[in-house]
Write a protein that holds these residues in place. Structure first.
Motif, short mmCIF file in Angstrom:
data_model
loop_
_atom_site.label_atom_id
_atom_site.label_comp_id
_atom_site.label_asym_id
_atom_site.label_seq_id
_atom_site.Cartn_x
_atom_site.Cartn_y
_atom_site.Cartn_z
N UNK A 77 0.85 -1.19 0.00
CA UNK A 77 0.00 0.00 0.00
C UNK A 77 0.88 1.24 0.00
N UNK A 78 1.94 1.20 0.81
CA UNK A 78 2.86 2.33 0.88
C UNK A 78 3.74 2.43 -0.37
N UNK A 79 4.26 1.30 -0.85
CA UNK A 79 5.32 1.31 -1.87
C UNK A 79 4.83 1.03 -3.29
N UNK A 80 3.56 0.68 -3.44
CA UNK A 80 3.08 0.21 -4.74
C UNK A 80 3.17 1.24 -5.85
N UNK A 81 2.83 2.50 -5.56
CA UNK A 81 2.88 3.51 -6.61
C UNK A 81 4.31 3.72 -7.08
N UNK A 85 5.86 3.14 -10.95
CA UNK A 85 6.62 4.14 -11.70
C UNK A 85 7.97 3.57 -12.11
N UNK A 86 8.66 2.91 -11.18
CA UNK A 86 9.97 2.33 -11.46
C UNK A 86 9.87 1.25 -12.54
N UNK A 87 8.85 0.41 -12.41
CA UNK A 87 8.68 -0.69 -13.35
C UNK A 87 8.41 -0.17 -14.77
N UNK A 93 6.35 -2.10 -18.44
CA UNK A 93 5.20 -2.86 -17.96
C UNK A 93 4.29 -2.00 -17.10
N UNK A 94 3.00 -2.22 -17.24
CA UNK A 94 2.01 -1.59 -16.38
C UNK A 94 1.63 -2.55 -15.25
N UNK A 95 1.19 -1.97 -14.13
CA UNK A 95 0.92 -2.74 -12.92
C UNK A 95 -0.48 -2.43 -12.42
#
Length: 244
Positions: A77-81, A85-87, A93-95
């Motif tokens: 939840x904290x790190x997903x965004x 962006x990094x990915x 790739x989209x997430x």
């Protein structure tokens, strides 16, 4: 006690020598935690905690471009965004995410099953769950196998292993957290032997490699510091995705 359980406990005690840098040099054996289940306490209500769940509008492009589905807990939840962006900057790739604070693995796999039925699945699935299974570690292995059955042999499942030793708890609970984290990680490593399409992101080993990383990259013994810990964990995940 079954021979399998004896073997698992022997492996846990051996593995504890690596993980104990988080909380001290001694290690609890299973009997010392028996008065409190597995020593980490009980999992509290999580259903009303914060969550990040992609909408259908966000899910469709991920499927159309064969991106990734992610299922995680409060760390995600904290790190997903930041991960998304990094990915996208590295691989394109989209997430799409289904991240829910406090959630153990079983309901995360329920969410995976629900998305599989409702939308279908891309060829890669990211599981960043397991930290909340320290309260009942033995249930974890069955959920990994269940995930792999839902994914099927043609898809790759990337799973981030866990490191929990909650610094706000007593030394005894921190030791139990560490032992139970090791138990979960051993189950994940064993599952990788059964499932050749399972890839493990070795977050716990990365942290254990240098004792300073535990305070540099974790804010409370579980969640990542921002940006250092967040960047380090997300980089390990992206590297694993790049290798698939």
């Amino acid at each position: 006690m079954s021979e399998r359980m004896k073997t698992t406990r022997r492996r846990l005690l051996k593995a504890g020598a690596v993980g104990a840098v988080a909380v001290g040099s001694s290690f609890l054996v299973a009997g010392e935690a028996a008065a409190d289940g597995y020593g980490s306490g009980a999992l509290g209500p999580w259903e009303n905690l914060s969550k990040r769940i992609s909408t259908l509008t966000q899910i469709r492009p991920v499927l159309d471009t064969d991106g990734l589905f992610m299922f995680g807990d409060s760390i995600s939840v904290q790190d997903g965004y930041s991960l998304a962006v990094r990915l996208q900057s590295r691989t394109g790739d989209q997430l799409a995410v289904h991240n829910w604070s406090g959630r153990p693995t079983a309901p995360a796999v329920d969410a995976l099953a629900g998305w599989a039925q409702a939308y279908g699945l891309p060829r890669r699935i990211l599981m960043a769950t397991g930290s909340n299974d320290i309260f009942t570690p033995p249930v974890f292995a069955a959920q990994v196998d269940r995930t792999m059955a839902i994914a099927g042999p043609a898809r790759t499942v990337i799973w981030v292993n866990v490191q929990v030793a909650r610094t706000g708890q007593s030394a005894a609970v921190q030791l139990a957290d560490q032992r139970n984290s090791g138990w979960i990680n051993l189950q994940l490593a064993d599952a990788q032997k059964r499932h050749p399409n399972l890839r493990v992101v070795h977050w716990a080993e990365f942290l254990a490699a240098k004792p300073s990383r535990l305070t540099m990259y974790l804010s409370d013994g579980v969640h990542t510091t921002v940006p250092l810990g967040q960047d380090a964990r997300n980089e390990l995940i992206v590297q694993s995705i790049e290798a698939t």
